[in-house]
Design a protein around this motif. Structure first.
Motif, PDB file in Angstrom:
ATOM      1  N   ASP A 174       2.856  -0.062   3.627  1.00  0.00           N
ATOM      2  CA  ASP A 174       2.966   0.486   2.264  1.00  0.00           C
ATOM      3  C   ASP A 174       2.290  -0.441   1.249  1.00  0.00           C
ATOM      4  O   ASP A 174       1.598   0.011   0.328  1.00  0.00           O
ATOM      5  CB  ASP A 174       4.445   0.672   1.876  1.00  0.00           C
ATOM      6  CG  ASP A 174       5.108   1.805   2.645  1.00  0.00           C
ATOM      7  OD1 ASP A 174       4.362   2.649   3.197  1.00  0.00           O
ATOM      8  OD2 ASP A 174       6.348   1.839   2.707  1.00  0.00           O
ATOM      9  N   ILE A 175       2.493  -1.752   1.428  1.00  0.00           N
ATOM     10  CA  ILE A 175       1.892  -2.725   0.509  1.00  0.00           C
ATOM     11  C   ILE A 175       0.368  -2.687   0.616  1.00  0.00           C
ATOM     12  O   ILE A 175      -0.351  -2.654  -0.393  1.00  0.00           O
ATOM     13  CB  ILE A 175       2.402  -4.151   0.826  1.00  0.00           C
ATOM     14  CG1 ILE A 175       3.894  -4.273   0.500  1.00  0.00           C
ATOM     15  CG2 ILE A 175       1.600  -5.196   0.044  1.00  0.00           C
ATOM     16  CD1 ILE A 175       4.510  -5.601   0.938  1.00  0.00           C
ATOM     17  N   LEU A 176      -0.138  -2.678   1.852  1.00  0.00           N
ATOM     18  CA  LEU A 176      -1.577  -2.816   2.072  1.00  0.00           C
ATOM     19  C   LEU A 176      -2.360  -1.543   1.800  1.00  0.00           C
ATOM     20  O   LEU A 176      -3.582  -1.589   1.642  1.00  0.00           O
ATOM     21  CB  LEU A 176      -1.832  -3.294   3.507  1.00  0.00           C
ATOM     22  CG  LEU A 176      -1.286  -4.691   3.826  1.00  0.00           C
ATOM     23  CD1 LEU A 176      -1.478  -5.016   5.298  1.00  0.00           C
ATOM     24  CD2 LEU A 176      -1.951  -5.748   2.958  1.00  0.00           C
ATOM     25  N   LEU A 177      -1.680  -0.408   1.743  1.00  0.00           N
ATOM     26  CA  LEU A 177      -2.370   0.860   1.461  1.00  0.00           C
ATOM     27  C   LEU A 177      -2.054   1.400   0.070  1.00  0.00           C
ATOM     28  O   LEU A 177      -2.638   2.399  -0.355  1.00  0.00           O
ATOM     29  CB  LEU A 177      -1.987   1.921   2.514  1.00  0.00           C
ATOM     30  CG  LEU A 177      -2.352   1.595   3.965  1.00  0.00           C
ATOM     31  CD1 LEU A 177      -1.876   2.715   4.892  1.00  0.00           C
ATOM     32  CD2 LEU A 177      -3.850   1.392   4.126  1.00  0.00           C
ATOM     33  N   SER A 178      -1.152   0.722  -0.640  1.00  0.00           N
ATOM     34  CA  SER A 178      -0.701   1.237  -1.939  1.00  0.00           C
ATOM     35  C   SER A 178      -1.758   1.048  -3.027  1.00  0.00           C
ATOM     36  O   SER A 178      -2.319  -0.038  -3.174  1.00  0.00           O
ATOM     37  CB  SER A 178       0.586   0.516  -2.357  1.00  0.00           C
ATOM     38  OG  SER A 178       0.946   0.891  -3.678  1.00  0.00           O
ATOM     39  N   PRO A 179      -2.014   2.094  -3.816  1.00  0.00           N
ATOM     40  CA  PRO A 179      -2.943   1.951  -4.950  1.00  0.00           C
ATOM     41  C   PRO A 179      -2.322   1.171  -6.109  1.00  0.00           C
ATOM     42  O   PRO A 179      -3.016   0.809  -7.058  1.00  0.00           O
ATOM     43  CB  PRO A 179      -3.211   3.405  -5.350  1.00  0.00           C
ATOM     44  CG  PRO A 179      -1.998   4.159  -4.906  1.00  0.00           C
ATOM     45  CD  PRO A 179      -1.512   3.469  -3.665  1.00  0.00           C
ATOM     46  N   THR A 180      -1.004   0.904  -6.023  1.00  0.00           N
ATOM     47  CA  THR A 180      -0.326   0.184  -7.109  1.00  0.00           C
ATOM     48  C   THR A 180      -0.194  -1.310  -6.811  1.00  0.00           C
ATOM     49  O   THR A 180       0.502  -2.035  -7.520  1.00  0.00           O
ATOM     50  CB  THR A 180       1.073   0.777  -7.348  1.00  0.00           C
ATOM     51  OG1 THR A 180       1.838   0.705  -6.139  1.00  0.00           O
ATOM     52  CG2 THR A 180       0.971   2.226  -7.794  1.00  0.00           C
ATOM     53  N   VAL A 181      -0.860  -1.776  -5.735  1.00  0.00           N
ATOM     54  CA  VAL A 181      -0.909  -3.209  -5.426  1.00  0.00           C
ATOM     55  C   VAL A 181      -2.356  -3.667  -5.552  1.00  0.00           C
ATOM     56  O   VAL A 181      -3.279  -2.979  -5.094  1.00  0.00           O
ATOM     57  CB  VAL A 181      -0.372  -3.500  -4.001  1.00  0.00           C
ATOM     58  CG1 VAL A 181      -0.557  -4.975  -3.643  1.00  0.00           C
ATOM     59  CG2 VAL A 181       1.100  -3.111  -3.896  1.00  0.00           C
ATOM     60  N   ASP A 182      -2.560  -4.800  -6.170  1.00  0.00           N
ATOM     61  CA  ASP A 182      -3.914  -5.316  -6.409  1.00  0.00           C
ATOM     62  C   ASP A 182      -4.645  -5.592  -5.092  1.00  0.00           C
ATOM     63  O   ASP A 182      -4.071  -6.115  -4.141  1.00  0.00           O
ATOM     64  CB  ASP A 182      -3.819  -6.604  -7.231  1.00  0.00           C
ATOM     65  CG  ASP A 182      -5.180  -7.025  -7.777  1.00  0.00           C
ATOM     66  OD1 ASP A 182      -5.954  -7.633  -7.018  1.00  0.00           O
ATOM     67  OD2 ASP A 182      -5.454  -6.745  -8.956  1.00  0.00           O
ATOM     68  N   SER A 183      -5.945  -5.254  -5.058  1.00  0.00           N
ATOM     69  CA  SER A 183      -6.754  -5.450  -3.855  1.00  0.00           C
ATOM     70  C   SER A 183      -6.799  -6.917  -3.438  1.00  0.00           C
ATOM     71  O   SER A 183      -6.791  -7.235  -2.237  1.00  0.00           O
ATOM     72  CB  SER A 183      -8.183  -4.946  -4.096  1.00  0.00           C
ATOM     73  OG  SER A 183      -9.031  -5.304  -3.028  1.00  0.00           O
ATOM     74  N   ILE A 184      -6.846  -7.829  -4.392  1.00  0.00           N
ATOM     75  CA  ILE A 184      -6.882  -9.258  -4.074  1.00  0.00           C
ATOM     76  C   ILE A 184      -5.633  -9.658  -3.298  1.00  0.00           C
ATOM     77  O   ILE A 184      -5.705 -10.395  -2.307  1.00  0.00           O
ATOM     78  CB  ILE A 184      -7.033 -10.084  -5.364  1.00  0.00           C
ATOM     79  CG1 ILE A 184      -8.438  -9.898  -5.934  1.00  0.00           C
ATOM     80  CG2 ILE A 184      -6.743 -11.563  -5.112  1.00  0.00           C
ATOM     81  CD1 ILE A 184      -8.641 -10.505  -7.296  1.00  0.00           C
ATOM     82  N   ASP A 185      -4.487  -9.155  -3.748  1.00  0.00           N
ATOM     83  CA  ASP A 185      -3.234  -9.449  -3.052  1.00  0.00           C
ATOM     84  C   ASP A 185      -3.278  -8.895  -1.633  1.00  0.00           C
ATOM     85  O   ASP A 185      -2.860  -9.564  -0.672  1.00  0.00           O
ATOM     86  CB  ASP A 185      -2.052  -8.832  -3.801  1.00  0.00           C
ATOM     87  CG  ASP A 185      -1.931  -9.349  -5.231  1.00  0.00           C
ATOM     88  OD1 ASP A 185      -2.670 -10.285  -5.584  1.00  0.00           O
ATOM     89  OD2 ASP A 185      -1.107  -8.805  -5.984  1.00  0.00           O
ATOM     90  N   GLN A 186      -3.775  -7.683  -1.485  1.00  0.00           N
ATOM     91  CA  GLN A 186      -3.835  -7.045  -0.167  1.00  0.00           C
ATOM     92  C   GLN A 186      -4.747  -7.826   0.779  1.00  0.00           C
ATOM     93  O   GLN A 186      -4.412  -8.043   1.950  1.00  0.00           O
ATOM     94  CB  GLN A 186      -4.319  -5.607  -0.310  1.00  0.00           C
ATOM     95  CG  GLN A 186      -3.333  -4.695  -1.034  1.00  0.00           C
ATOM     96  CD  GLN A 186      -3.924  -3.328  -1.360  1.00  0.00           C
ATOM     97  OE1 GLN A 186      -5.141  -3.186  -1.521  1.00  0.00           O
ATOM     98  NE2 GLN A 186      -3.070  -2.316  -1.468  1.00  0.00           N
TER      99      GLN A 186
END
Length: 736
Positions: A174-186
């Motif tokens: 969920d974290i790695l595919l979520s559009p509401t989490v920053d790409s840098i974090d992912q």
């Protein structure tokens, strides 16, 4: 180091499915370590095993027995992994320190809680745009500082955490595919998962990396995930988790996946050549660049910054020549960069001593200007445009961009004020050494992957605590970077890329690595190219031949069975047969080659040498005289002609040719040897001994005893030289 041998032995028993033996060894370990956190679950699982064994012993037929046994293997592997992680964290000061600091930063590291924190950061940054401008800068700086601390501790916590459960994997997805989490974090989280799984295989982390690669719409996240699952795939652990093999096989059914895996493997080879590329740049390219450092780059191209020097007056053509040399040097760098070489490793590897790089996560952090470690330098007015343009245009990996920004203040004072002024006013554009990388190229998946691999390579090569991690690159002597040789990849649709990779390695003179790849080829993929490469490697004693192909010549015969008129295969067979002393078959091949390519000088020479070794001296001499007339500058022809004259007792003519051959620089060993025989056969013993003595030292030294008693023993006997005379010659050679 802790109980590594014991743990490895227990793991080995589990991988061999010897669960009972593994349980006994674990029990012994826990008895000597009272209070160990694994004690309670161990006794629970051990009781389940005893129950299963008891039912079997009593003769009870349980259709679920095999599945229950496999489930217990899984549970004991997870327990074993937890014990390993616990002992490693306890015994390593590095790991215990970063884990303690992460737990001091926050107690709740559940992925659900982390997901909330990451999403809050994105929403807080979005709301910041509603604040007055004079408030935004300060609040933004505070938010980035807090968030960066969270990321660093999250990275370290994940490195030292235990194996995941299914729920952990789902939350992380969920974290790695979520559009509401920053790409840098992912991207950083994907890297932490990769490092953790490299040290301790985790089926859930592996599955997560594969799923993220297949499902993410963010190319930078996808490529990090691809690198991750390709490198952490563990063939040994597939005995416990057989689904790993199925997952990889299914992934490789996708043509694009196979293409990207093949590119990834070749890009890892480029990483392994970074140090060799650095030496080439230092020895061949940088001297010209430094020599012509007075030349600057503008929109109009290369121009001389000092046009009125005395040197220009005295040598009016020098400036133009210097500019040409500099352009050529820059082109070499650009060509290397475009071909995939890591041209910046040598320079930037010396710029990793900033405190910024004390944090492991910063080595793999995607570059972003708001990073608290560089934001102050990035936003300074003086030289700002130069800094921004260089980092934007160059093929720098993220790690090197951070290095450049951190070192910029020192570099800035050495840049000419006029140059900075021209850049700031838009009159010139700073050009990175190696050339500009177009924006579309920077978004290409292969380029993104290459940049990330360079980040990884620097981490595993330079990071002070790198020994705490398993290095997926390995070394050139122990090439772990060849994941194509992982059995999990061998029997998949990726086989279609193995020939291309082997050829790529051969071109780079990585013969042992090419041999490893060829050894992984399945029977269906053994093509004409396969047999040709096998023949080449076998002739160089790099690869062991099989019962089906016991000789080098057999490789080329197999190739010819697929392409009967192929000249390269025929030439390979001719050489192989010659080296195997099958001169008659070699002669047949050369005659076949001449029928296909009439008048070929190399084939004519090969045919003549075969005749020479078959003692058909007159025929050989006739052809060699003709070739020498047609190619008066060919030393190869002269060498063969001189030997033909020697064995045909035409010593005077032979000596004239040896006079020419011995004037070559360097002198060939074979010429010294053959001339020695020429002198010996004339009974000029002292001169022959002097010549042979020159063969006893140096890089090309030969075993003169073996030469006389085995290699040319028959020829020596034919000349009427007795065994006693051979011994006398050996004594004469060894005398002072």
């Amino acid at each position: 180091m802790w109980k590594e041998d014991t743990f490895n032995e227990i793991a080995g028993q589990l991988l061999s499915h010897r669960l009972g033996k593994a349980i006994k060894m674990m029990d012994n370990f826990l008895l000597s370590h009272p209070g160990h956190p694994a004690t309670e679950p161990f006794h629970l699982y051990a009781s389940h095993y005893e129950l299963l064994k008891g039912y079997w012993t009593s003769g009870y037929d349980d259709p679920q027995r095999d599945q229950l046994y496999q489930d217990l293997l899984h549970r004991f592997y997870v327990l074993m992994a937890a014990m390993t992680q616990h002992e490693c964290n306890r015994s390593s000061s590095y790991r215990s320190t970063i884990r303690r600091m992460a737990l001091q930063f926050r107690k709740d590291w559940s992925l659900t809680a982390v997901k909330g924190e990451l999403e809050n950061f994105v929403s807080d940054m979005a709301l910041l745009s509603l604040e007055p401008e004079n408030v935004q800068a300060e609040k933004s700086r505070t938010l980035y500082e807090q968030h960066q601390r969270l990321l660093c501790h999250l990275f370290n916590y994940m490195l030292t955490s235990e194996l995941w459960h299914t729920a952990d994997a789902e939350t992380c997805m969920d974290i790695l595919l979520s559009p509401t989490v920053d790409s840098i974090d992912q991207q950083l989280i994907v890297s932490s998962i990769t490092l953790a799984a490299l040290n301790l295989f985790d089926i859930h982390k592996f599955k997560t990396l594969v799923r993220v690669y297949q499902q993410s719409t963010d190319e930078r996240v996808r490529q990090r995930a691809l690198v991750g699952w390709a490198l952490v795939a563990d063939a040994e652990k597939s005995s416990i988790y057989p689904e790993v093999k199925d997952i990889i096989a299914l992934a490789c059914e996708d043509e694009n996946c196979c293409k990207e895996l093949a590119e990834l493997q070749m890009q890892m080879v480029f990483c392994m050549e970074a140090e060799a590329d650095t030496r080439r740049i230092q020895d061949e390219i940088m001297p010209d660049l430094l020599k012509n450092s007075h030349i600057k780059i503008t929109r109009q191209g290369l121009v001389d910054a000092d046009e009125d020097t005395l040197e220009d007056i005295l040598h009016p053509d020098a400036a133009e020549q210097n500019m040409e040399k500099m352009e050529e040097s820059m082109k070499k760098m650009a060509d290397m960069q475009q071909q995939g070489a890591d041209i910046y490793f040598g320079g930037f590897s010396q710029m990793k001593r900033f405190p910024f790089f004390n944090e492991a996560g910063n080595w793999l952090m995607p570059f972003y200007p708001q990073h608290p470690g560089i934001s102050t330098i990035w936003n300074k007015t003086r030289g700002r445009k130069f800094l921004h343009l260089i980092t934007k245009l160059g093929a720098f990996c993220d790690s090197d961009k951070y290095s450049f920004v951190l070192a910029f203040e020192m570099v800035l004072d050495r840049l000419p004020a006029s140059m900075l002024s021209m850049i700031e006013q838009g009159e010139a554009v700073p050009m990175p050494v190696g050339g500009e990388v177009a924006p579309e190229t920077q978004h290409d998946p292969a380029f993104i992957r290459r940049i990330y691999l360079q980040n990884l390579y620097r981490f595993f090569k330079i990071y002070p605590s790198r020994s705490e991690f398993r290095n997926p690159f390995g070394t050139l002597s122990e090439p772990e970077f060849l994941f194509f040789c992982n059995p999990l990849f061998c029997d998949t649709d990726l086989q279609g890329s193995y020939m291309k990779l082997a050829s790529f390695l051969l071109k780079r003179k990585m013969h042992k690595e090419a041999a490893k790849v060829l050894a992984c080829c399945t029977p269906d993929s053994k093509s004409f190219q396969y047999y040709m490469m096998m023949g080449l490697l076998a002739s160089r004693n790099v690869i062991e031949l099989t019962d089906d192909m016991p000789r080098v010549s057999d490789c080329y015969r197999q190739a010819l069975s697929l392409q009967p008129d192929n000249e390269k295969a025929l030439a390979g067979l001719a050489r192989a047969c010659f080296n195997e002393h099958d001169y008659e078959q070699s002669l047949t091949c050369y005659e076949r080659l001449l029928s296909l390519h009439e008048g070929s000088a190399s084939h004519e020479l090969g045919r003549a040498v075969c005749l020479l070794n078959m003692k058909r001296y007159e025929e050989a001499l006739q052809k060699l005289f003709q070739l020498d007339y047609e190619q008066p500058d060919s030393m190869a022809v002269k060498r063969s002609l001189a030997w033909a004259l020697t064995v045909n007792n035409k010593f005077e003519q032979a000596e004239k040719i040896y006079g020419q051959l011995l004037n070559e620089n360097p002198v060939q060993t074979v010429d010294l040897l053959n001339y020695g025989y020429c002198l010996w056969f004339q009974h000029r013993h002292q001169q022959a001994a002097d010549m042979f003595r020159r063969l006893l030292s140096g890089d090309d030294a030969i075993d003169i005893v073996q030469e006389f008693t085995q290699v040319e023993a028959e020829l020596i006997r034919e000349r009427g030289i007795s065994e006693v005379e051979v011994q006398l010659m050996l004594d004469l050679i060894s005398s002072d």
